[in-house]
Design an enzyme around this catalytic site. Structure first.
Site, PDB file in Angstrom:
ATOM      1  CE  LYS A 197      -1.849   2.790   2.986  1.00  0.00           C
ATOM      2  NZ  LYS A 197      -1.891   4.063   2.248  1.00  0.00           N
ATOM      3  CD  GLU A 271      12.737   3.696   8.354  1.00  0.00           C
ATOM      4  OE1 GLU A 271      12.622   4.600   9.217  1.00  0.00           O
ATOM      5  OE2 GLU A 271      12.733   3.894   7.134  1.00  0.00           O
ATOM      6  CB  CYS A 305      12.638   8.471   8.798  1.00  0.00           C
ATOM      7  SG  CYS A 305      13.479   7.471   7.584  1.00  0.00           S
ATOM      8  CD  GLU A 402       9.897  11.913  12.130  1.00  0.00           C
ATOM      9  OE1 GLU A 402       8.789  11.402  12.344  1.00  0.00           O
ATOM     10  OE2 GLU A 402      10.807  11.333  11.518  1.00  0.00           O
TER      11      GLU A 402
END
Ligand code: NDP
Length: 499
Positions: A197, A271, A305, A402
Site C-alpha cells: 500500500k 521503520e 526519517c 519529529e
C-alpha cells in the site's frame, strides 16, 4: 580560520541573483485519468466503488483519480498474492526469480527519467534528487537483491532459509518509489509475494511500477498494489492471510500496528520516526561540514526519517559555523520541483505544511531564535522556507519532536561526553552524524550513540548493501544488506540476526 576566510564569510551573497528557469519536461510522463487497483497482474475496479484525487503539491493541480481499496479489495489482493505464492513463485528456481528482479532493475534504469518526473510531480521533491538519488537507488536495490536470490543458502549457511508467504507492506510519502524498492526487492528475492500500500498522497510511481511488473512479465499476483488511505493500511495489517508486515511511517501508527499484531504470530518490522543528532567537533573541516549539515536537513525538504534535525556544535566553533551555515542557506533555491536548479521543492501536503508551521511557531514561542534566508516562494503550492533555530533548549518541542520539514534546531556542547548525553536524549534512535578529523573519536562516538546508522563526515548516504533501521521508538528490524533479507525468511533453528 584565517582573516581572509572571515572576510569572505561576512561579505553578503549577491541579492536578487536571477537564474534562467531550467524546467524538466513533463512530456515524458503520461498519467491516466483514473487508476484501478493492481491485483493478480491487472488493473481492476475497486469493489469499494471509491476513488480519491491525487494532486501535485507544487501546483495544487489534480493529477488523477485513485482507487480506494476497501476490506473486500484488500482480501482480493491477499488472495491473489497467496495463489501466486503457492502455485508458482515460491517453487520457482531461485535463479529464475533472480532473472525477474534483474529485469525490473534494468527497466527502472531505462525508464528512470519518466519515473523521476512523476515522482517530483506527485510528491514535490526536486527533480535533481529524484533523478540522481531516488531512481538510481531504487534500481540498485533490485540489482542487489537479484544477486542474493539464488545464494540464500550461502547468505545464511546451515540455516535452511525459506520464504514466509505473503508480505503486507505499507510505505510513506517521502521516498515513494525508493521505499517500494526497499520493500519489494528483498521480499521477492526471498521467494515471497507481496501486497503493497503506497501513501495516500503519492500513489503514482507505485502505479507506474505496475507497468514495469507487467513489462518484466512477472507472474500475476506476485506483486499487488492497493491504493488508499490509512484505513486500507489497517485492513492489510489485520488480514489473517498476511504472514508478515513491513511498515515505514510515523511512530504513532507503528505502535498501533504493533498492538494490533501482538499475539498473532505475524512477523513485523517497523521503520519509524527519528530526531537525528548531527554532531560537529571543533576539528572538523568547516566548509565540508556545512555542506553535510545542509544535506542532512534540507535534502527532500527535510521529509526524511533519518534527517539530521538536531545539530550539536562544539561551543568553540559555534559562531563561525552558524555564520557559514546561514550564508550557505541564502544560496538555497526553493521552488518548482521540476526545475533542475531547485534545491528545496514543495512540502508534500497541506497537512504536513500545517504541522511544520505549528512546530515552528512553538519554537518561537518557547524562546528559540529563528533565522530564515530571504526567499521568494511560488504563489501557488505548499512551500516552506529553510529554517534554522539557535538558542534551543533540549526541552523545546523543536528539539524533541519529529518536524519532518526543512527546520534545523542548533544546540551546543563542550565535551564528547556531553555531546553523547544530549544526542541520546530522545525517544528515537534512527541515525546520527559525527564530524571530526579524529578516527578514534568517530569510533568512540559510534559506540556510545544509540542509533541504527551513524555517518562519519558525511550524511544521508544510502547503499543497498548496508543495513538501515532503528533503536527505541525508531523501530526494529533492518532494511538493506543481508539483514534486510532476514525478515522475509524463516530459518531452521530460529532467526539469523535476531529481532
Ligand atoms: P503515517 O504513519 O500515517 O503513514 C505511513 C503509511 O501508513 C501511509 O501509507 C499511511 O496511509 C499508512 N497508515 C496510516 N494509518 C495507518 C493504520 N492505522 N494502519 C496501517 N497503515 C496506516 O504517516 P503520515 O503520512 O500521516 O505522516 C505523519 C508524520 O509521520 C509525519 O509528519 C512524520 O513526522 C512522520 N513520518 C515518518 C516517516 C518515516 O519515514 N519515519 C514517513 C512518513 C511520515 P496514508 O498515507 O494513506 O495515510
Amino acid at each position: 580560520m584565517t582573516e581572509l576566510e572571515r572576510k569572505r564569510d561576512r561579505a553578503p551573497v549577491p541579492a536578487g541573483w536571477d537564474y534562467a528557469p531550467a524546467p524538466e519536461s513533463r512530456d515524458v510522463v503520461s498519467i491516466e485519468e483514473r487508476y484501478g487497483l493492481f491485483i493478480g497482474g491487472e488493473f481492476v475496479e475497486p469493489r469499494s466503488g471509491e476513488h480519491f484525487t491525487t494532486i501535485s503539491p507544487a501546483y495544487e493541480e489534480p493529477l488523477a483519480e485513485i482507487a480506494h481499496a476497501g476490506p473486500e479489495d484488500v482480501d482480493h489482493a491477499v488472495t491473489a498474492a497467496r495463489d501466486a505464492y503457492e502455485n508458482g513463485w515460491s517453487k520457482l528456481l531461485p535463479s529464475e526469480r533472480a532473472k525477474y528482479l534483474y529485469r525490473i532493475a534494468r527497466i527502472l534504469q531505462e525508464r528512470a527519467r519518466e519515473f523521476a518526473v512523476l515522482e517530483s510531480l506527485n510528491g514535490g521533491k526536486p527533480i535533481k534528487e529524484s533523478r540522481d538519488v531516488d531512481l538510481p537507488l531504487a534500481a540498485a536495490h533490485f540489482f542487489y537483491y537479484a544477486g542474493w536470490a539464488d545464494k540464500l543458502e550461502y547468505a545464511f549457511p546451515h540455516r535452511r532459509p525459506r520464504p514466509i508467504g505473503v508480505a503486507g507492506q505499507i510505505i510513506p510519502w517521502n521516498f515513494p518509489l525508493l521505499m517500494l524498492s526497499w520493500k519489494i526487492a528483498p521480499a521477492l528475492a526471498a521467494g515471497n509475494t507481496v501486497v503493497l500500500k503506497p501513501a495516500e498522497t503519492t500513489p503514482l510511481t507505485a502505479l507506474l511500477f505496475c507497468d514495469v511488473v507487467r513489462q518484466a512479465e512477472l507472474p500475476p499476483g506476485v506483486v499487488n498494489i492497493v491504493t488508499g488511505d490509512g484505513r486500507t493500511g489497517a485492513e492489510l495489517v489485520k488480514h489473517p492471510g498476511v504472514d508478515k508486515i513491513a511498515f515505514t511511517g510515523s511512530t504513532e501508527v507503528g505502535k498501533a500496528i504493533q498492538r494490533e499484531l501482538a499475539g498473532t504470530g505475524k512477523k513485523l518490522t517497523l521503520e519509524l520516526g527519528g530526531k537525528a543528532a548531527n554532531i560537529v567537533f571543533d576539528d572538523c573541516a568547516l566548509d565540508q561540514t556545512v555542506e553535510g549539515i545542509v544535506n542532512g536537513i534540507y535534502f527532500n525538504q527535510g521529509h526524511v526519517c533519518c534527517a539530521g534535525s538536531r545539530l550539536f556544535v562544539q561551543e568553540s566553533i559555534a559562531e563561525p559555523l552558524i555564520a557559514k551555515l546561514k550564508r550557505r542557506m541564502t544560496t538555497l533555491r526553493v521552488g518548482d520541483p521540476l526545475d533542475k536548479n531547485t534545491d528545496v521543492g514543495a512540502i508534500n501536503s497541506q497537512m504536513q505544511l500545517d504541522k511544520i508551521r505549528e512546530l515552528v511557531a512553538s519554537g518561537e514561542e518557547e524562546g528559540a531564535e529563528i533565522y530564515q534566508p530571504p526567499c521568494k516562494l511560488p504563489e501557488k503550492g505548499y512551500y516552506f522556507v529553510p529554517t534554522v533555530f539557535t538558542n534551543v533548549a533540549q526541552s523545546y518541542r523543536i528539539a524533541q519532536e519529529e518536524i519532518f520539514g526543512p527546520v534545523l534546531s542548533v544546540l551546543t556542547f563542550r565535551t564528547p561526553e556531553e555531546a553523547v548525553e544530549k544526542a541520546n536524549n530522545t525517544p528515537y534512535g534512527l541515525s546520527a552524524g559525527v564530524w571530526t578529523e579524529k578516527g578514534s573519536r568517530i569510533l568512540w562516538m559510534a559506540q556510545q550513540l544509540k542509533a541504527g546508522v551513524i555517518w562519519a563526515n558525511t550524511f544521508n548516504r544510502f547503499d543497498p548493501t548496508s543495513p538501515f533501521g532503528g533503536y527505541k521508538e525508531s523501530g526494529f528490524g533492518r532494511e538493506g544488506g543481508l539483514h534486510g533479507l532476514e525478515p522475509y525468511l524463516e530459518f531452521e533453528g530460529g532467526e539469523a540476526f535476531g529481532g
